[in-house]
Write a protein that holds these residues in place. Sequence first.
Motif, short mmCIF file in Angstrom:
data_model
loop_
_atom_site.label_atom_id
_atom_site.label_comp_id
_atom_site.label_asym_id
_atom_site.label_seq_id
_atom_site.Cartn_x
_atom_site.Cartn_y
_atom_site.Cartn_z
N LYS A 151 0.92 -1.12 0.05
CA LYS A 151 0.06 -0.11 0.03
C LYS A 151 0.76 1.39 -0.04
CE LYS A 151 -3.87 -2.08 2.21
NZ LYS A 151 -4.88 -2.14 3.45
N GLU A 205 2.11 1.76 -3.49
CA GLU A 205 0.85 2.30 -4.36
C GLU A 205 0.55 3.84 -4.15
OE1 GLU A 205 -3.99 1.68 -4.77
OE2 GLU A 205 -2.87 0.38 -3.42
N SER A 206 0.45 4.20 -2.87
CA SER A 206 0.32 5.60 -2.63
C SER A 206 1.41 6.45 -3.01
CB SER A 206 -0.07 5.73 -0.88
OG SER A 206 -1.40 4.99 -0.88
N GLU A 210 -7.58 12.94 -4.59
CA GLU A 210 -6.94 11.71 -4.44
C GLU A 210 -5.64 12.11 -3.92
OE1 GLU A 210 -7.66 8.17 -5.29
OE2 GLU A 210 -9.58 9.34 -4.92
N HIS A 218 -4.14 9.93 -0.64
CA HIS A 218 -2.68 9.08 -0.66
C HIS A 218 -1.64 9.73 0.20
CE1 HIS A 218 -4.14 6.05 -3.47
NE2 HIS A 218 -4.72 6.96 -4.05
N ARG A 268 -2.11 8.73 3.47
CA ARG A 268 -1.80 7.48 3.89
C ARG A 268 -0.24 7.21 3.95
NH1 ARG A 268 -4.40 2.14 0.89
NH2 ARG A 268 -3.07 2.99 -0.91
#
Length: 375
Positions: A113, A116-117, A225, A229, A232
């Motif tokens: 993750k 991805e972020s 978005e 992210h 995160r």
Amino acid sequence: MAFRRRAKSHPLFSQEFLIHNHADIGFCLVLSVLIALMFEVTAKTAFLFILPQYNISVPTADGELVQYHYGLKDLVTILFYIFIAIILHAVVQEYALDKINRRLHLSKVKHSKFNESGQLVAFHFTSVIWCLYVVVTEGYIANPRSLWENYPHVYLPFQVKFFYLCQLAYWLHALPELYFQKVRKEEIPRQLRCIALYLVHIAGAYLLNLTRLGLILLLLQYLAEFFFHMARLVYFTDENNEKLFNVWAVVFVVTRLFTLTLYILVIGFGLPRVENQALDPERGNFFSFLFNNILFRMSVLLLVCLFQASVMWRFIHFQLRRWREYWNEQSSRKRAAAGTKQQAKPLKRDSGYHENGVVKAENGTSPRTKKLKSP
């Protein structure tokens, strides 16, 4: 990245060789196209890969203005920029994310993750700056009427078409990256849905000549978005820091409201007022003819509202789950603190201290025993 020394070699053309060297292979292909520009025989073909095609000179009061429209040759240009996106993906992964991951020592799930972020933060930040520059320089924000005036917008400025081609190339490159990055099987359906939604919306705006509206909507979407992210990434570095999630929640709600308002304003009120609504395929106003049909227009608005409602429902469900976890954690901490206080509470003892089973006074003498009276 290219020409770096590797600790382990893999058999040529094997699966591991392709996964570990896909960025270098893409770099070689891009380099071959750039070298082809140096020779007259191959330069014309190389320009198909690098520059947008279908340019046309439009006469204006100040002279001529070069604009573009879409066609099948755009697929060749998109293919070239897919390899560019693969190379940039590898650069961000190796020189930024991998170095941070070595310090954080995350689990496999959080590691995936985090990668991805990290990739999406870099992409969304670049896209927001680029998209904001385009909409400001083209005057779409200063003049909201330009979103539907002179529709269909068949001819595009260079920077608008190039932006759309790069956006399509990035989301198409995300498909092979699922294989190159060895994404877990549990994560693949979710990421495929996300990629498909972006491709459908971006390609739809590009092919339906709604590029101006699409630019504003992409700016709002990428802004929300980016904060998500980014929140995160901060959470993975410090699990007690969730302030950016609150910022993202506010930005998300505001962008959803603006998105729905723009759809209603442009599709519901703007496009029906466009002149020359008669069907003329040569002029490219087939879609303006459709949007003049109230049944088609209401169907599009209904689909948009249903999609935005589903997005808001998922957002509300996520926030409720997050708040429930937060309050459960706070209550467990309070119970743990109360139990610690009870254990730390001192026991009440007699004055003095014990020695050989006899209570001694503070000065070391035994306390005087009380004499019992004889009957």
